[in-house]
Write a protein that holds these residues in place. Structure first.
Motif, PDB file in Angstrom:
ATOM      1  N   ALA A 115     -18.390  -7.406  20.859  1.00 42.20           N
ATOM      2  CA  ALA A 115     -17.353  -7.538  20.956  1.00 42.20           C
ATOM      3  C   ALA A 115     -16.031  -7.167  21.352  1.00 42.20           C
ATOM      4  CB  ALA A 115     -16.575  -8.181  19.817  1.00 42.20           C
TER       5      ALA A 115
ATOM      6  N   ILE B   5     -12.509 -11.551  20.602  1.00 40.03           N
ATOM      7  CA  ILE B   5     -12.832 -12.129  19.232  1.00 40.03           C
ATOM      8  C   ILE B   5     -12.439 -13.521  19.097  1.00 40.03           C
ATOM      9  CG2 ILE B   5     -12.672 -11.942  16.707  1.00 40.03           C
ATOM     10  CD1 ILE B   5     -13.020  -9.436  17.116  1.00 40.03           C
TER      11      ILE B   5
ATOM     12  N   TYR C 155     -10.286  -8.929  11.591  1.00 35.29           N
ATOM     13  CA  TYR C 155     -10.982  -8.978  12.935  1.00 35.29           C
ATOM     14  C   TYR C 155      -9.737  -9.881  14.488  1.00 35.29           C
ATOM     15  CZ  TYR C 155     -15.343  -8.882  10.066  1.00 35.29           C
ATOM     16  OH  TYR C 155     -16.422  -8.499   9.582  1.00 35.29           O
TER      17      TYR C 155
ATOM     18  N   THR D 220     -15.193  -5.062  14.231  1.00 33.51           N
ATOM     19  CA  THR D 220     -16.567  -6.441  13.895  1.00 33.51           C
ATOM     20  C   THR D 220     -17.103  -6.139  12.924  1.00 33.51           C
ATOM     21  OG1 THR D 220     -18.518  -4.908  15.676  1.00 33.51           O
ATOM     22  CG2 THR D 220     -16.788  -5.759  16.761  1.00 33.51           C
TER      23      THR D 220
END
Length: 395
Positions: free
Chosen positions: A30, A33, A52, A59
């Motif tokens: 990622a 997010i 996050y 992550t």
């Protein structure tokens, strides 16, 4: 609303159910997010244990490895970095400003010394060098902000007087940072290493070595116990955009289960080589903290109650061998490959000239060129034969 096929592909509705349990955790890759709503976006804070918000912050994949590394080392908080040196630089960048004093052992990891010297040249940080075996050589001024420790020392493997150095720093309210790559959280705990439960403030670890175990992943960690200290490090971590790949993290996480087994096996093989190397007439000195003849052996015994040691052993050749001779020895090694690092499956050798690496005098070290052996997972008798063959080809 009927979507164009291209849009439907980007926003695919069908997803396989995600309720199975596997041996290895799923890998999260990622940068972006996705927030479910504005509440999820605004009701979070960067100091949350699991924030996050963007891939650089973390992550589930990166937080899982960080939690595991913190547990191995006995800490509470962990930040991941792209390499061990990056983790070291994070600590230096976070706590050192113009006019601040930092003390570093003369046998510290070379690139750490180079980074500090660069900070001295560019930003006016004051760098002082001490002898890791002599607490009295550590004479900080009231400008001292940071003490760097390394156990055991780089290349020549002296084990420092960790107990007394940390006591002295704590009495003066000086931050202590330990390069714990050699011990890896297995030989001793950086946050509880004496009968008085002494601890350092920060433990830095090159996960490239034993946690990775494959010689193919670069990564580092910074572990601490104090929340305020962790938050200060995390701010610098975020400002500098330090981050690691989810795929690399998964590789290290996969290797953690076998780390202790590999560490102990390589250490056992190193002790087998140590006993043989000490009998060879070509060597003026063999260096390993567990050897009763080694400088700092008593400090190793004091701190490493487990009697564990890493799979590294160095030799100093008799001084009548010149550089050409030592290079010939290294070139004739077969199983030992010429390369930096350690902790992987393949044994490595590296040639050093200590006279060019040390600023202080060390009477306990013999004169001559040094070769460091990093023991892999080969049968130790095969490694001994490899060294013997290379020695026989020297004049």
């Amino acid at each position: 609303m009927k979507l164009d096929p291209q849009t439907a592909l980007v926003h695919a509705e069908r997803k396989a159910p995600q309720y199975i349990e596997t041996v290895q955790a799923p890998i999260y890759r990622a940068s972006t997010i996705i927030f479910k709503n504005t509440s999820a976006l605004f009701d979070r804070h960067w100091t949350d244990d699991y924030d996050y918000s963007y891939g650089t912050h973390g992550t589930p994949t990166t937080y899982t490895l960080a939690d595991n590394i913190a547990q191995i080392e006995g800490g509470h908080y962990c930040l991941l970095a792209p390499s061990g040196l990056s983790a070291i630089n994070l600590v230096n960048s976070c706590f050192l400003s113009q006019g601040d004093e930092v003390w570093v052992a003369d046998n510290i990891y070379g690139p750490n010394m180079e980074h500090l010297q660069d900070l001295a040249k560019r930003y006016g940080v004051i760098v002082k060098v001490y002898n890791a075996l002599d607490v009295d050589s550590f004479q900080p001024s009231d400008k001292c902000k940071l003490l760097w420790l390394e156990a055991a020392g780089s290349v020549s493997l002296e084990f420092p007087d960790l107990v007394q150095l940390v006591k002295k720093a704590q009495a003066l309210n000086i931050l202590t940072a330990l390069d714990n790559t050699w011990g890896a959280g297995l030989a001793f705990s950086p946050f509880d290493f004496s009968s008085e439960h002494l601890k350092v403030d920060i433990s830095v670890h090159a996960l490239t070595k034993y946690p990775s175990g494959g010689g193919d992943i670069l990564m580092g960690s910074v572990v601490s116990q104090d929340k305020a200290l962790h938050h200060k490090l995390f701010q610098t971590h975020a400002i500098q955009g330090i981050s690691v790949s989810g795929d690399d993290v998964a590789q290290v996480q996969r290797s953690l289960a076998s780390m202790q087994i590999r560490y102990e096996q390589q250490a056992k093989s190193a002790l087998t080589l140590l006993a043989w190397l000490k009998q060879q007439k070509q060597f003026a000195q063999v260096l390993h903290p567990a050897d009763p003849d080694a400088a700092g052996h008593q400090f190793w015994q004091e701190v490493c109650q487990t009697q564990k040691s890493a799979g590294l052993v160095s030799v100093i050749f008799n001084d009548h061998y010149d550089l050409t001779d030592i290079r010939k020895f290294c070139d004739n090694l077969n199983l030992f490959k010429l390369g930096f690092s350690w902790g992987g499956p393949v044994s490595l050798a590296m040639l050093y000239d200590l006279k060019k690496m040390r600023a202080l005098d060390y009477p306990h070290l013999k004169q001559g060129f040094l070769v460091r052996f990093c023991i892999g997972l080969e049968e130790p008798n095969d490694l001994i034969q490899d060294i013997e063959n290379a020695l026989n080809k020297m004049k």
